[in-house]
Design a protein around this motif. Structure first.
Motif, short mmCIF file in Angstrom:
data_model
loop_
_atom_site.label_atom_id
_atom_site.label_comp_id
_atom_site.label_asym_id
_atom_site.label_seq_id
_atom_site.Cartn_x
_atom_site.Cartn_y
_atom_site.Cartn_z
N GLY A 1 -2.24 -2.27 -15.62
CA GLY A 1 -1.30 -1.25 -15.19
C GLY A 1 -1.36 -0.97 -13.70
O GLY A 1 -0.33 -0.73 -13.06
N SER A 2 -2.55 -1.02 -13.13
CA SER A 2 -2.67 -0.78 -11.68
C SER A 2 -1.97 -1.88 -10.88
O SER A 2 -1.44 -1.62 -9.81
CB SER A 2 -4.15 -0.69 -11.29
N ASP A 3 -1.95 -3.11 -11.41
CA ASP A 3 -1.22 -4.19 -10.75
C ASP A 3 0.27 -3.91 -10.74
O ASP A 3 0.97 -4.17 -9.75
CB ASP A 3 -1.48 -5.53 -11.45
N LEU A 4 0.77 -3.37 -11.84
CA LEU A 4 2.19 -3.04 -11.93
C LEU A 4 2.56 -1.92 -10.96
O LEU A 4 3.58 -1.97 -10.29
CB LEU A 4 2.55 -2.64 -13.36
N LEU A 5 1.70 -0.90 -10.88
CA LEU A 5 1.97 0.23 -9.99
C LEU A 5 1.86 -0.14 -8.52
O LEU A 5 2.44 0.52 -7.66
CB LEU A 5 1.03 1.40 -10.30
N ALA A 6 1.11 -1.20 -8.21
CA ALA A 6 0.94 -1.61 -6.82
C ALA A 6 2.19 -2.27 -6.26
O ALA A 6 2.36 -2.35 -5.04
CB ALA A 6 -0.25 -2.55 -6.69
N ASP A 7 3.08 -2.72 -7.12
CA ASP A 7 4.30 -3.41 -6.70
C ASP A 7 5.43 -2.39 -6.53
O ASP A 7 5.89 -1.80 -7.49
CB ASP A 7 4.67 -4.46 -7.75
N THR A 8 5.88 -2.19 -5.29
CA THR A 8 6.90 -1.17 -5.03
C THR A 8 8.24 -1.51 -5.69
O THR A 8 8.94 -0.63 -6.17
CB THR A 8 7.12 -0.97 -3.51
N THR A 9 8.58 -2.78 -5.75
CA THR A 9 9.82 -3.18 -6.40
C THR A 9 9.76 -2.89 -7.89
O THR A 9 10.73 -2.42 -8.50
CB THR A 9 10.10 -4.68 -6.16
N PHE A 10 8.62 -3.15 -8.50
CA PHE A 10 8.47 -2.88 -9.93
C PHE A 10 8.52 -1.37 -10.20
O PHE A 10 9.12 -0.93 -11.19
CB PHE A 10 7.17 -3.47 -10.46
#
Length: 154
Positions: A46-55
């Motif tokens: 989940g932290s990987d997903l939150l790190a992506d501004t486009t996502f």
């Protein structure tokens, strides 16, 4: 004489500035939760997903698109994405409906805080604690929980 006028002007401008700020307006806050399935590689958290501004922008648009109300459209900027949690083993390969790994998906829970400034809109949201995402996936549900105490507005 000019110093007194200058002081009055500064006082009036400071009052005008403070009366136009968002902090003086009442705000109603809600927690929005959405569980969705995504194609994720092994090890994606989940932290990987939150790190992506486009996502993050994609998820905010998803929340906004789900909040279809008769009165108003809630803009994506009203949502602050707080958490993304992969609900399955993050290190395993995603499995499809047939038990294979091709086109497999994992469940992910997204949590956001929604802030609205209109009492009427807040009451409309409060009356609908669950919304179905219409279209190709009506089983996907957006759950809404009031953070602001709404009992005083009944």
């Amino acid at each position: 004489m000019q110093i007194g006028a200058l002081m009055k002007t500064v006082l009036v401008l400071s009052l005008l500035h403070s009366s136009q700020g968002q902090e003086d307006l009442p705000a109603w806050r809600f927690r929005a939760t959405l569980v969705d399935t995504l194609h994720l590689p092994p090890g994606a958290q989940g932290s990987d997903l939150l790190a992506d501004t486009t996502f993050r922008e994609f998820v905010r648009n998803l929340f906004s698109g789900a909040m279809v109300l008769p009165m108003i459209h809630i803009p994506p900027s009203a949502f602050v994405l707080e958490n993304a949690t992969v609900l399955e083993d993050v290190y395993a390969e995603a499995i499809n409906a047939h038990g294979g790994v091709g086109q497999g998906k994992k469940s992910v829970r997204f949590e956001a805080v929604l802030t609205v400034a209109s009492r009427a809109v807040a009451m409309e949201i409060w009356r609908m604690p669950m919304l179905s995402l219409a279209g190709l996936a009506p089983w996907r549900k957006l759950h809404i929980q009031a953070i602001t105490d709404m009992s005083i507005y009944q």
